[in-house]
Design an enzyme around this catalytic site. Structure first.
Site, PDB file in Angstrom:
ATOM      1  N   GLU A 257      -4.563   1.428  11.934  1.00 53.47           N
ATOM      2  CA  GLU A 257      -3.686   0.913  10.885  1.00 53.47           C
ATOM      3  C   GLU A 257      -4.378  -0.264  10.202  1.00 53.47           C
ATOM      4  OE1 GLU A 257      -0.914   2.149   9.759  1.00 53.47           O
ATOM      5  OE2 GLU A 257      -0.753   3.721  11.282  1.00 53.47           O
TER       6      GLU A 257
ATOM      7  N   HIS B 118       3.654   4.968  10.939  1.00 50.44           N
ATOM      8  CA  HIS B 118       2.734   3.922  10.492  1.00 50.44           C
ATOM      9  C   HIS B 118       2.671   2.741  11.453  1.00 50.44           C
ATOM     10  CE1 HIS B 118       1.618   6.070   6.992  1.00 50.44           C
ATOM     11  NE2 HIS B 118       2.796   5.978   6.401  1.00 50.44           N
TER      12      HIS B 118
END
Length: 338
Positions: A108, A292
Site C-alpha cells: 500500500e 486497501h
C-alpha cells in the site's frame, strides 16, 4: 477413513469420510461435499456410470464443494479420475506444483510504500502458516505531508487483533479494544531499509522446530521453492524498485520474479477479472476486512489463491526481470492482463 479399491483399470477411486453431526467439513477437504440426505444410495457412489448425474456438480472441472449447514452430517468424496473416466467426467487431477510455499504480497502507498504485508502460504496444508507485516515510514516527505498522507489513507480504518495471521503482526495480540490504524501506523512505522532487514530475518526464521529454507541467501539470493504472489504487476514491477531507489538500497534478488494471480486466473478459468474484488465476486468468495488495507487484501488474495489451487490450477512464474538489466521485465504469459 474407508478407502475403496480400484473399480476398474481406468483408475477411478473414491475416498469416503463420514463426519459426525457434531463436526463440520473443513474447507480444504477434497473435492465434493455431499449431504447424506442427498445421496440416494451408496450404489450411486460406487457405480456412477449407472446414475452419475445427481452426485456431480454441473461443471466438475472446477470441483466446487457443495455448501452444507454447520453440524449436518455429510460425505466428503475425493475423486481421482484417469484415462477414459477422466475425459468422461471432465475432471483433471491436480497438477504437481513447482513451489512449496507462496509469499502473498500486497503493498500500500502511492508516493512511497506505507505498508508491507506478506503471508506465507503452505501448498501442502493449503493455508497461511506465518505472516510478516510492517508499516513503512516515508523518508522523502515532510512530517506535515506524512500526517496528511496517513490520515487520508488510514484514518477510516480500525483494527482488531487477529491471531489467525501469525504472531509477527505489529498489533499486540492482547489488545481487547479497537484501535485506529492511523495511530498504530504512527507508533510502529519504520524506514523501508529496516523493513527489508527484518523481512530477511523473517525469511531465515525457524518454523516448526527447524529452518525452512525459503531463501537461498548464500547462493543466488532468490527464493527457494517459493514465489511471491501478487494481484497485478505493480507491487514488484514498479513500486519496490522505486522504493529501493528512494531508500538508496539495491533491489534484493528475491524480487526478480513473481506470480501475477490475475494472469493465472485468466488462463485457468478463461475469463478476465481486472482485480481482487472481481475475482472474489466471480468465485463467490465474500471479502473479509477492509479493502486497501494491505494485510486484509493479502488475506483475501490468499483465499483466491486457495480456490485456484483447489480447482486444479498450476501456478507458474508470470514475470521475470533480466539478470543483466533488472529494469527490464519479461512477461511469460502471452495471454495476460495488461
Amino acid at each position: 477413513m474407508a478407502t475403496w479399491g480400484s473399480l476398474s483399470s481406468a483408475a477411478l477411486f473414491y475416498s469416503l469420510l463420514l463426519l459426525h453431526p457434531s463436526s463440520t467439513c473443513p474447507h480444504f477437504l477434497p473435492r465434493f461435499i455431499i449431504p447424506i440426505s442427498n445421496v440416494r444410495s451408496f450404489n450411486a457412489l460406487l457405480f456412477p456410470w449407472k446414475n452419475p448425474h445427481p452426485l456431480l456438480p454441473s461443471n466438475p472441472k472446477f470441483q466446487k464443494p457443495v455448501e452444507t449447514q454447520p453440524g449436518s452430517p455429510c460425505v466428503c468424496i475425493t475423486l481421482k479420475l484417469g484415462g477414459a473416466w477422466g475425459k468422461y467426467f471432465g475432471v483433471k487431477e491436480s497438477p504437481e506444483q513447482e513451489f512449496d510455499y507462496f509469499l502473498v504480497l500486497d503493498l500500500e502507498g502511492k508516493v512511497e510504500i506505507l505498508e508491507f504485508p506478506v503471508l506465507l502460504f503452505d501448498v501442502k496444508t493449503m493455508d497461511v502458516v506465518d505472516a510478516f507485516h510492517r508499516f513503512v515510514r516515508p523518508t522523502k516527505m515532510s512530517e506535515r505531508r506524512i500526517n496528511e498522507y496517513i490520515e487520508g489513507k488510514y484514518g477510516k480504518f480500525w483494527s482488531r487483533p487477529d491471531e489467525s495471521i501469525g504472531k509477527e503482526m505489529v498489533f499486540d495480540q492482547n489488545w481487547n479494544s479497537v484501535f485506529g490504524i492511523e495511530f498504530v501506523w504512527h507508533d510502529t512505522a519504520i524506514k523501508f531499509e529496516e523493513v527489508i532487514e527484518q523481512f530477511e530475518t523473517w525469511l531465515r526464521k525457524e518454523r516448526d522446530g527447524h529452518i525452512k529454507k525459503l531463501w537461498r541467501e548464500e547462493g543466488d539470493g532468490r527464493l527457494n521453492r517459493a514465489a511471491f504472489v501478487t494481484c497485478g504487476n505493480w507491487d514488484l514491477k514498479t513500486k519496490v524498485p522505486q522504493q529501493c531507489e528512494v531508500s538508496r538500497i539495491k533491489l534484493p534478488p528475491y524480487f526478480m520474479e513473481w506470480i501475477n494471480l490475475k494472469d493465472i486466473y485468466l488462463n485457468f478459468y478463461e475469463r478476465r477479472a481486472p482485480g481482487m474484488l472481481s475475482m472474489m465476486r466471480e468465485l463467490r468468495i465474500p471479502p473479509l476486512g477492509s479493502h486497501h488495507l494491505g494485510i486484509d487484501d493479502s488475506k483475501n488474495i490468499a483465499r483466491v489463491l486457495r480456490h485456484l489451487l483447489t480447482d486444479g490450477a498450476l501456478l507458474q512464474i508470470t514475470a521475470r526481470r533480466a539478470d543483466t538489466s533488472p529494469e527490464r521485465v519479461r512477461f511469460l504469459f502471452q495471454n495476460r492482463i495488461k
